[in-house]
Write a protein that holds these residues in place. Sequence first.
Motif, PDB file in Angstrom:
ATOM      1  N   SER A  77     -27.627  53.926  60.945  1.00 20.99           N
ATOM      2  CA  SER A  77     -27.321  53.096  59.776  1.00 20.99           C
ATOM      3  C   SER A  77     -27.520  51.619  60.094  1.00 20.99           C
ATOM      4  CB  SER A  77     -25.886  53.338  59.306  1.00 20.99           C
ATOM      5  OG  SER A  77     -24.954  52.974  60.307  1.00 20.99           O
ATOM      6  N   ALA A  78     -27.287  51.230  61.360  1.00 20.32           N
ATOM      7  CA  ALA A  78     -27.508  49.837  61.747  1.00 20.32           C
ATOM      8  C   ALA A  78     -28.985  49.482  61.667  1.00 20.32           C
ATOM      9  CB  ALA A  78     -26.974  49.596  63.154  1.00 20.32           C
TER      10      ALA A  78
ATOM     11  N   ARG B 278     -31.158  50.881  59.651  1.00 19.98           N
ATOM     12  CA  ARG B 278     -31.521  50.808  58.227  1.00 19.98           C
ATOM     13  C   ARG B 278     -30.976  49.549  57.568  1.00 19.98           C
ATOM     14  NH1 ARG B 278     -29.796  56.174  58.431  1.00 19.98           N
ATOM     15  NH2 ARG B 278     -27.858  55.596  57.364  1.00 19.98           N
ATOM     16  N   GLY B 279     -29.789  49.122  58.011  1.00 20.21           N
ATOM     17  CA  GLY B 279     -29.135  47.996  57.341  1.00 20.21           C
ATOM     18  C   GLY B 279     -29.290  46.691  58.069  1.00 20.21           C
ATOM     19  N   LEU B 280     -28.679  46.582  59.254  1.00 19.92           N
ATOM     20  CA  LEU B 280     -28.658  45.305  59.950  1.00 19.92           C
ATOM     21  C   LEU B 280     -30.045  44.865  60.401  1.00 19.92           C
ATOM     22  CD1 LEU B 280     -25.455  45.706  62.162  1.00 19.92           C
ATOM     23  CD2 LEU B 280     -25.715  44.402  60.056  1.00 19.92           C
ATOM     24  N   HIS B 281     -30.855  45.795  60.893  1.00 21.40           N
ATOM     25  CA  HIS B 281     -32.164  45.397  61.402  1.00 21.40           C
ATOM     26  C   HIS B 281     -33.050  44.847  60.299  1.00 21.40           C
ATOM     27  CE1 HIS B 281     -36.377  46.008  62.818  1.00 21.40           C
ATOM     28  NE2 HIS B 281     -35.850  45.415  63.889  1.00 21.40           N
ATOM     29  N   ALA B 282     -32.756  45.247  59.074  1.00 22.94           N
ATOM     30  CA  ALA B 282     -33.550  44.725  57.953  1.00 22.94           C
ATOM     31  C   ALA B 282     -33.431  43.209  57.855  1.00 22.94           C
ATOM     32  CB  ALA B 282     -33.091  45.365  56.647  1.00 22.94           C
ATOM     33  N   HIS B 283     -32.314  42.652  58.346  1.00 24.94           N
ATOM     34  CA  HIS B 283     -32.120  41.202  58.302  1.00 24.94           C
ATOM     35  C   HIS B 283     -32.806  40.515  59.492  1.00 24.94           C
ATOM     36  CE1 HIS B 283     -29.129  41.292  55.055  1.00 24.94           C
ATOM     37  NE2 HIS B 283     -28.727  42.423  55.596  1.00 24.94           N
TER      38      HIS B 283
ATOM     39  N   VAL C 159     -24.602  39.946  58.257  1.00 23.72           N
ATOM     40  CA  VAL C 159     -24.597  40.700  59.516  1.00 23.72           C
ATOM     41  C   VAL C 159     -23.216  40.646  60.160  1.00 23.72           C
ATOM     42  CG1 VAL C 159     -25.543  40.789  61.852  1.00 23.72           C
ATOM     43  CG2 VAL C 159     -27.055  40.381  59.901  1.00 23.72           C
TER      44      VAL C 159
ATOM     45  N   ARG D 230     -20.760  42.895  58.328  1.00 24.90           N
ATOM     46  CA  ARG D 230     -21.007  44.327  58.557  1.00 24.90           C
ATOM     47  C   ARG D 230     -20.545  44.738  59.955  1.00 24.90           C
ATOM     48  NH1 ARG D 230     -26.639  46.234  55.599  1.00 24.90           N
ATOM     49  NH2 ARG D 230     -26.043  45.570  53.488  1.00 24.90           N
TER      50      ARG D 230
END
Length: 552
Positions: free
Chosen positions: A104-105, A107-112, A157, A160
């Motif tokens: 999930s990181a 998919r979510g955090l790495h997108a930033h 970030v 989260r």
Amino acid sequence: MATRFAVMVGSRILVPASSFYESPIAATVLKPFLDSPFVSQRFALVGSGSSIEEFRFEKMPQYPVGSPQHAAYLAAEAHDIGWHRRQRSAGGDIARGWSAALPSAIRGLHAHCAGRITEPVFERRWLEVEERLGKKAWIVPHVLELLDLGPAANIIVVNRLHDLINREYFTSYSLDPSAAMIQGLVVLSNPAGLPTQRPQDDIRYDILQKACMDFGILREIEEAPPDALSELSMDHRFITAFEQTQFEGYAPLSTTPKLKVDLAIITALSIEREAVEHVFGQGIPYKVKGDNNLYRLVTVKIRDRPFNIVYGVTGQGNVRAAVLASNLLRSFDVRYAAFVGIAGGCPMPEKSERHVRLGDVVISSKVVEHDHFKLLADKSIETRDDPQRASHAWISAAESLTKNATGFSDDWRGAVAPAMAALNEVGPNPDTDVLHDHDGNVLDHPDDARREGNRPIVHTGVIAAGDTLLKDPVVRDAIRDKFGALAIEMEAVGLRDAAYTNNIEFIVVRSIVDYCDAFKADGYRAKASVSAAAVLKLLFETLMAAEIDGDR
């Protein structure tokens, strides 16, 4: 507010020691509770190590010298908070949750982090965090330093990461002690689904807060000093609110103690119960698991101290009264009990000091079952019941309000007019108070200086009860002469026997609506019901005021 709910429903309150030392907010919130000698005894900190000092010794090196956390552990003062040693490691649980959160990181955090760090590098750094932390604490600043996200570490970030670490942190504590959790706190990243060892006992903060608001007790809970919360926890409004927040998967009401009530008021008729509510206060419906009766509860204040009162309605007859009273006394933790309402009078016009009239009120000194007898072969009757005295505390209160010259205190009369107005009743016509002899001839009432214009007065004496609706003046007078009865009704023995069995202080208060003969006077029912309730209220206030004075 969550801490206040915990004090109200919990026998032991466990607080994560890390939160207590590292969060200034936590320390500020808990201070009033820990300053209370009574409430503080229920608190305990939870952490690793066999003592608070050992925990502090282990935690201090996890933060840089000069950091707020290190300073907090270094400067902590000695205190008397209890200690509960953890069986799990919060750091280990956070680490496991951290590894499991990698997909999930990504998919979510790495997108930033697009253009700043590649996915393989992000994944490697993520998985190395636990090892590289070493003995440092699992907090967001330490983690961000190891992830080295640079400008990509924006507020989204950071938040989260806080959510992830907090969720694993609180989950770790919820799985460790064998205790319930307060769920539904938004400030804990909304951990409504946190697993616990006792989910059936968990408390939903958000639902309980709304229910307390609906029942009008939330502000009192918010403003009460810590020492007063235990008393508020027995308030029927909070008990009812708590019951309504429980559902499948959460604590049933049976896990809570019986509701403590200071006074149980039982009536036979709905008009009597209405009169009681207009004198004492409107109750809210209340049902106890395993008891099919529907009760009503109200809290009244005497000298600014709250007292809980429960109302129950039996229907006519000693058996119904006994069943209802027994159920009520089993379902609630009752201090005092009273049966209140209307009755037939036993007039004695030849003795003005014992003469009762319509609208008069009789406080029981004794209660006797007049139709519990044995019919002998010679047609004579042997009484099988002995008059039983009402409780000493009640009688003492009545005696303290009585003077030989002026009779019973008039302080009860002020409650009558407002209650009658609320019932939309104007009261009886005094001209309808007509007394007849056994042959139906009209008799004069004797003069009595206590009446001041034929107004009702209050007596203390024997009340006779039986299952017969009596309309025979000959039998009435026989009961009067045999037992010294001032009033005759149909339910008092039921309460008497139930109270005796449960060791409860009881009293019966009745107001006269007829003379147990063929001549009806229904116009007295409403005012008589109100008058009896008003006299009972004065008796109860006198008792409670004496207790309050005695506590000083």
